[in-house]
Design an enzyme around this catalytic site. Structure first.
Site, PDB file in Angstrom:
ATOM      1  CG  HIS A  98      -6.776  -1.220  -1.959  1.00  0.00           C
ATOM      2  ND1 HIS A  98      -7.890  -1.854  -1.463  1.00  0.00           N
ATOM      3  CD2 HIS A  98      -5.742  -1.581  -1.146  1.00  0.00           C
ATOM      4  CE1 HIS A  98      -7.555  -2.570  -0.404  1.00  0.00           C
ATOM      5  NE2 HIS A  98      -6.254  -2.420  -0.183  1.00  0.00           N
ATOM      6  CG  ASN A 133      -2.159  -0.814   1.021  1.00  0.00           C
ATOM      7  OD1 ASN A 133      -2.754  -0.774  -0.055  1.00  0.00           O
ATOM      8  ND2 ASN A 133      -2.552  -1.574   2.035  1.00  0.00           N
ATOM      9  CB  THR A 191      -4.048  -6.896  -5.220  1.00  0.00           C
ATOM     10  OG1 THR A 191      -3.472  -6.008  -4.256  1.00  0.00           O
ATOM     11  CG2 THR A 191      -3.186  -8.137  -5.350  1.00  0.00           C
ATOM     12  CG  ASP A 247     -11.100  -2.341  -2.140  1.00  0.00           C
ATOM     13  OD1 ASP A 247     -11.190  -1.362  -1.391  1.00  0.00           O
ATOM     14  OD2 ASP A 247     -10.022  -2.759  -2.597  1.00  0.00           O
ATOM     15  CB  THR A 248     -14.193  -6.944  -5.673  1.00  0.00           C
ATOM     16  OG1 THR A 248     -13.970  -5.787  -6.484  1.00  0.00           O
ATOM     17  CG2 THR A 248     -15.257  -7.811  -6.337  1.00  0.00           C
TER      18      THR A 248
END
Length: 306
Positions: free
Chosen positions: A176, A121, A144, A149-150
């Site tokens: 994200h 991140n 990714t 999140d999905t």
């Protein structure tokens, strides 16, 4: 069992969980953990290798060096520091860039031929920074992104409707992070459009966005979700599955955006991203995606100046 080698750079909390998820899934024949702390990488590899004794497939799990990436089927970048309670993913940018500079110096001379997937991140900015640093095509270096999140979005919708998650077709898109958006117009549950489900859009979006921090505040880190997400993505690449998953890819005109990595649905195969899927967004959804891309773009510019 599929054969092939996956190299995971970063043997910390996330990297080790990715290794375990990969071993359990059986999508590869060999997993190599690489870390500047060589003893830690070795210990993590041994720990995961012990678990293989209770699996119905054999997977070699070991530690190694950066040179392992030269003949890998997939390289995964999972370096970095965990997010703390109250932090956004964007707050991790400075430290992540510092680490990426050193990593790029190790990887660039190897002239990697395999796809490179980043988990570190802030996901979208890191994917852009590493792609540029390694001078790789956008199809081969991506993050990714909104894949996790999905997964959270699908969980929320399944819980709210009582439907099996496998009946939920939905994507989270954009950053994200806190500006992620959901194209509700494209969601169906068992073929029924979202608008007929009687759910509150804002509630679903907020629950999806908050999920990561809820976990961090409750136990200090996220681990299992991202591990399984990476294993699914690795399977798409190593098995040439051509499934459609949302990942953070450089946009070059798609969705009206250029020069920014963003989570969008993509068809994934052995070479990486084969096609970016363009959904028909509503006007409001496009505005939300544009706003999310602007957040990412601003931080891409800041990363370049570090």
């Amino acid at each position: 069992m599929e054969q092939g080698k996956v190299v995971i750079i970063g043997a910390g909390h996330v990297g080790s969980h990715c290794a375990y998820a990969l071993a359990a899934s059986g999508v590869c024949g060999e997993i190599v953990l690489v870390d500047k702390a060589a003893e830690k990488a070795s210990a993590q590899a041994l720990d995961v290798a012990d678990s293989v004794s209770f699996m119905d497939r054999n997977v070699t799990v070991r530690s190694g060096g950066y040179g392992e990436c030269k003949d890998a089927g997939l390289t995964v970048v999972a370096i970095g520091e965990p997010r703390l309670p109250g932090q956004t993913r964007l707050d991790l940018l400075d430290r992540s860039v510092e680490l990426l500079k050193g990593l790029a110096a190790e990887l660039k001379p190897l002239k990697l031929a395999c796809p490179v997937v980043t988990i570190t991140n802030p996901a979208d900015i890191v994917a852009d920074y590493l792609r540029k640093s390694l001078e790789l095509e956008r199809w081969r270096c991506f993050g990714t992104g909104t894949l996790l999140d999905t997964a959270r979005l699908v969980r929320v919708i399944g819980q709210e409707t009582g439907a099996d998650r496998r009946s939920v077709c939905a994507f989270s898109m954009g950053e994200h992070g806190d500006s992620s958006m959901v194209p509700f117009s494209a969601i169906t549950v068992g073929g029924v459009p979202f608008e007929k489900l009687g759910l509150d859009k804002e509630k679903v979006l907020e629950q999806t966005r908050r999920a990561g921090m809820d976990i961090i505040e409750g136990k200090g880190s996220t681990e299992f979700g991202i591990g399984r997400a990476l294993a699914e993505l690795a399977g798409c690449i190593l098995r040439d599955e051509k499934r459609v998953l949302p990942v953070s890819v450089l946009l070059d005109g798609e969705y009206g955006q250029r020069g920014v990595h963003c989570g969008v649905p993509c068809r994934i195969g052995k070479s990486g991203i084969e096609k970016i899927i363009q959904l028909d967004l509503s006007g409001e959804e496009q505005r939300m995606l544009d706003a999310s891309c602007q957040v990412i773009r601003t931080h891409i510019e800041r990363a370049a100046a570090l």
